[in-house]
Design an enzyme around this catalytic site. Structure first.
Site, PDB file in Angstrom:
ATOM      1  N   CYS A  87     -43.895 105.226 -83.822  1.00 34.50           N
ATOM      2  CA  CYS A  87     -43.363 105.257 -85.191  1.00 34.50           C
ATOM      3  C   CYS A  87     -42.272 104.200 -85.358  1.00 34.50           C
ATOM      4  CB  CYS A  87     -42.909 106.660 -85.568  1.00 34.50           C
ATOM      5  SG  CYS A  87     -42.741 106.876 -87.367  1.00 34.50           S
ATOM      6  N   HIS A 176     -47.673 109.895 -84.382  1.00 41.08           N
ATOM      7  CA  HIS A 176     -46.817 110.644 -83.447  1.00 41.08           C
ATOM      8  C   HIS A 176     -47.639 111.429 -82.413  1.00 41.08           C
ATOM      9  CE1 HIS A 176     -42.788 110.119 -85.219  1.00 41.08           C
ATOM     10  NE2 HIS A 176     -43.416 110.056 -86.382  1.00 41.08           N
ATOM     11  N   GLU A 178     -46.559 112.351 -79.611  1.00 43.05           N
ATOM     12  CA  GLU A 178     -45.631 113.117 -78.766  1.00 43.05           C
ATOM     13  C   GLU A 178     -45.328 114.500 -79.325  1.00 43.05           C
ATOM     14  OE1 GLU A 178     -42.745 111.847 -81.888  1.00 43.05           O
ATOM     15  OE2 GLU A 178     -44.689 111.219 -81.112  1.00 43.05           O
TER      16      GLU A 178
END
Length: 234
Positions: A87, A176, A178
């Site tokens: 990001c 994203h 994660e």
């Protein structure tokens, strides 16, 4: 594989990165730029991961450490370190590599599919073993151009440039990979009321409880980090 993470906000927790390091028994350390601005020595890590954050990459007045961080990222790339940007981290990589970062036509907030970019003349080795399409969590309003020499990896309907690889070891992901359940919930709690409307902005009810997408995201992230481990030894 010694992993070092650059963090820009307490909200942007490590999620599946931390799970991966525990599972693989890889040492994990971080620099929290919102608390301390001294980056690590280049010799102290094998893989650098640059996380997201609510600021823009040019917000120097509010976050003067951004200039030092960009200089450090440039040094890591020039030293041949494998680097992953997520990001805001992807936008920082694009900027350091000389590409433009700007407001995207649409904001993407929620779970949306990204597709790998595979054509006759573009079959990156990095994409081997990854699904043709995966639904991932997005939370961004900005995008970037591809840096010179970069290979396009991912695209979505709302954002053409969702990822690239540069020089075989620097990877930028606008989405994203994660996130885990708690991270999604905390982002909605903190920013959900500010998301507004648009074709790629989901209601919070659509973002929550997506166990299948969370499981696929974790598998994707583990595969990507395994790939970095191979890159490190190549």
């Amino acid at each position: 594989m010694k992993i070092h993470v650059l963090q820009h906000s307490a909200l942007n927790t490590l999620g599946t990165v931390e799970e991966y390091s525990r599972t693989k028994n890889h040492p994990l350390e971080s620099t929290r730029f919102y608390k301390i601005t001294n980056p690590p020595s280049l010799e102290s890590f094998d893989l650098l991961i640059i996380m997201g954050g609510p600021m823009g990459i040019y917000d120097y007045e509010e976050n003067p450490w951004l200039r030092d961080e960009k200089a450090f990222i440039k040094q890591a790339i020039e030293a041949g370190k494998p680097v992953l940007g997520i990001c805001l981290g992807a936008q920082l990589l694009a900027d350091v590599l000389g590409a433009r970062v700007y407001e995207n036509e649409h904001r993407e907030m929620g779970w949306f599919p990204v597709k790998t970019v595979r054509t006759e003349g573009n079959k990156p080795e990095f994409l081997e073993g990854l699904p043709e399409e995966i639904t991932v969590f997005n939370w961004h309003s900005r995008t970037f151009d591809l840096p010179a020499g970069a290979v396009h990896l991912f695209r979505s309907e709302g954002c053409k440039n969702q990822g690239f690889i540069h020089n075989g070891r620097v990877v930028a992901l606008q989405f994203h990979p994660e996130v885990h359940k708690e991270r999604v919930e905390s982002m909605i709690t903190r920013f959900g009321g500010e998301s507004g409307n648009g074709p790629f902005i989901q209601k919070k009810e659509e973002m929550l409880g997506q166990e299948k997408y969370l499981a696929e995201t974790k598998k994707f992230m583990f595969t990507v980090l395994d790939r970095f481990e191979k890159i490190m030894h190549s």
